[in-house]
Scaffold this motif. Structure first.
Motif, mmCIF file in Angstrom:
data_model
loop_
_atom_site.group_PDB
_atom_site.id
_atom_site.type_symbol
_atom_site.label_atom_id
_atom_site.label_comp_id
_atom_site.label_asym_id
_atom_site.label_seq_id
_atom_site.Cartn_x
_atom_site.Cartn_y
_atom_site.Cartn_z
ATOM 1 N N TRP A 270 0.944 -1.025 0.041
ATOM 2 C CA TRP A 270 -0.184 0.228 0.082
ATOM 3 C C TRP A 270 0.929 1.194 0.034
ATOM 4 N N VAL A 272 0.862 5.141 0.777
ATOM 5 C CA VAL A 272 0.387 6.073 1.843
ATOM 6 C C VAL A 272 0.240 7.586 0.924
ATOM 7 N N ASN A 288 -5.839 8.745 7.034
ATOM 8 C CA ASN A 288 -4.724 8.442 6.129
ATOM 9 C C ASN A 288 -5.612 7.718 4.865
ATOM 10 N N TRP A 289 -5.107 8.025 3.837
ATOM 11 C CA TRP A 289 -5.338 7.586 2.549
ATOM 12 C C TRP A 289 -4.541 6.592 1.820
ATOM 13 N N LEU A 290 -4.876 5.450 1.459
ATOM 14 C CA LEU A 290 -3.989 4.367 0.955
ATOM 15 C C LEU A 290 -4.399 3.864 -0.488
ATOM 16 N N TYR A 291 -3.459 3.445 -1.139
ATOM 17 C CA TYR A 291 -3.678 2.949 -2.626
ATOM 18 C C TYR A 291 -2.932 1.544 -2.806
ATOM 19 N N TYR A 298 -8.553 1.481 -3.091
ATOM 20 C CA TYR A 298 -8.298 2.643 -2.177
ATOM 21 C C TYR A 298 -8.777 2.389 -0.563
ATOM 22 N N LEU A 315 1.633 6.068 10.031
ATOM 23 C CA LEU A 315 1.894 5.743 8.773
ATOM 24 C C LEU A 315 2.388 7.099 8.142
ATOM 25 N N GLN A 341 1.233 -5.234 9.308
ATOM 26 C CA GLN A 341 2.063 -4.159 8.389
ATOM 27 C C GLN A 341 3.397 -4.327 8.617
#
Length: 457
Positions: A270, A272, A288-291, A298, A315, A341
């Motif tokens: 992922w 961040v 927190n936005w993750l891809y 997302y 993160l 993680q």
């Protein structure tokens, strides 16, 4: 070895004073020693006392420990040590055995994480105790349901009165009018409704007539949610989950982890891509936005901290994290929690642009599909390729490869605009961004040729 940038370290500072002090300590001559291996960074720095302070950083699951008396997390010593590693990684000595004070701490963290997983996987409860807990839980749920139903009925009447008297009277209502109703929704354990009511106080009533559309859309969204709740049993199961979540139901992380399966779990590398932090009363909320680099999925990770307590699951924006995410039940899964993680230090072949869009129209088509699944969905991240920053009549827009425009969100400051212009030189770039209302908020630039990500600070 894990390599951080100064921007990433800056994000970890709890306040401006700690950041300034941390940068002052990013001087190698002030440290007695500093070392690093794959899992931990440690050092000793002379403080005001007789013995140097011992500072440690868990590099896999970002966490800090320091023998100094500071109650901030991370303290200035942890920040200073990371700044040295970011500015001059070759200065950090490697290949040296961990001293006992380091190995004890990092090993305990590893053992604690492993034992937690083991406990979650093999927990056996006393049948009588489990039965009592189940009954207590059912009782609490019924009591909460009654409070929420009363709150929904009250807000329904309030909203209808508001519309009956006319939305044009909203500017005259004042902050207290909406805050009082929001407080009633908090008492009814419907915090989601409380936040929607508070949104009326965020409307700019002094921007011509533009607020009319915003106020009507907000009123409509609240009414739709109230009607959905009143007809909850008639909705499909996942729709029910979304309505309950929007009203303000909370699902304990341990319960979500216990119910995790292949349908709501994604293991991926992922990236961040962004973070937003705000404080309400004494609670700090971090989004927190993750891809997902392979899945194209997302995710939103929420962290909370009360007063000066440290954030869990830190993160770093721009970092790649090998993680397993468990998603909350939803008709359109987005919010998730971290199950496992560790930082990924070999990202060359991990990134895939399968979740990217070539034009605004393509993005909008997907957005419309998501709204069909969840009409209250907003602040959604996307990646759009080949965007150019342009100015028209003193307003900034992003233009796509087809020549279509979308305006920048007002939260994107002048400083960030000039930063983006300085980086791109007016040339097209691939951007991760947040679509909110009818505007876009850039988060960072994705350079797909070398798989690097640059945050727009």
């Amino acid at each position: 070895m894990s390599q951080f940038t100064e921007d990433q370290v800056t994000q970890l500072a709890p306040d401006a004073a700690s950041l300034k002090s941390g940068k002052d300590l990013a001087n190698e001559r002030k440290w007695v020693s500093f070392h690093q291996n794959e899992r931990v960074l440690w050092g000793e720095v002379q403080g005001s006392g007789k013995d140097p302070y011992r500072t440690q950083v868990d590099l896999q699951n970002i966490a800090f420990k320091c023998s100094c008396p500071s109650r901030k997390f991370p303290c200035k010593h942890g920040l200073g040590l990371l700044f040295i590693a970011a500015r001059n990684p070759s200065a950090i000595k490697q290949g040296i055995a961990e001293p006992a004070w380091v190995s004890d701490w990092i090993s305990k963290r590893v053992d604690k994480a492993e034992s937690k997983v083991e406990k979650d996987n093999h927990q056996e409860e006393d049948p009588k105790k489990a039965e009592k807990q189940a009954k207590d839980k059912e009782k609490r749920q019924k009591e909460r349901q009654q409070k929420v139903e009363a709150g929904v009925a009250e807000l329904d009447l309030w909203l209808k009165d508001l519309v009956r008297t006319g939305l044009l009277t909203l500017p005259e209502r004042g902050h207290t009018f909406f805050e009082k109703t929001a407080a009633r929704m908090v008492d009814a354990q419907a915090t989601g409704l409380a936040n929607m009511v508070r949104s009326f106080n965020k409307i700019n009533f002094y921007n011509g007539n533009a607020w009319h559309t915003e106020a009507l859309a907000l009123s409509t969204n609240i009414y739709l949610l109230l009607e959905s709740f009143k007809n909850l049993e008639k909705l499909p199961q996942l729709w029910q989950e979304d309505v309950r979540n929007m009203i303000g139901r909370t699902v304990a992380q341990k319960d979500l982890l216990a119910e995790s399966n292949d349908n709501n779990t994604i293991k991926d590398t992922w990236l961040v891509i962004g973070r937003q932090t705000e404080t309400e009363d004494d609670i700090t909320i971090q989004r927190n936005w993750l891809y997902g680099c392979q899945s194209g999925q997302y995710a939103l990770i929420l962290n909370f901290a009360y007063k000066n307590t440290p954030m869990t699951n830190l993160l770093m924006v721009g970092s790649f994290v090998d993680a397993t995410l468990v998603f909350y039940p939803s008709n359109s899964p987005f919010r998730a929690i971290l199950k496992e993680q560790s930082l990924n230090t070999n990202t060359t072949d991990t990134f895939s642009s399968k979740g990217a869009f070539a034009t605004w129209d393509a993005m909008q088509e997907t957005f419309a599909g998501q709204l069909a699944k969840n009409p209250w969905f907003d602040d959604i991240p996307y990646m759009v390729e080949q965007l150019v920053l342009v100015n028209n009549n003193a307003q900034w827009f992003l233009k796509d490869s087809a020549g279509a425009f979308l305006p920048l969100n007002s939260a994107f400051s002048d400083k960030q605009i000039w930063h983006l212009l300085a980086i791109t030189g007016g040339k097209p770039v691939d951007l991760f961004l947040i679509k909110t209302n009818n505007t876009v908020l850039p988060l960072g630039i994705m350079n797909q040729s070398d798989r690097t990500y640059q945050l727009l600070r």
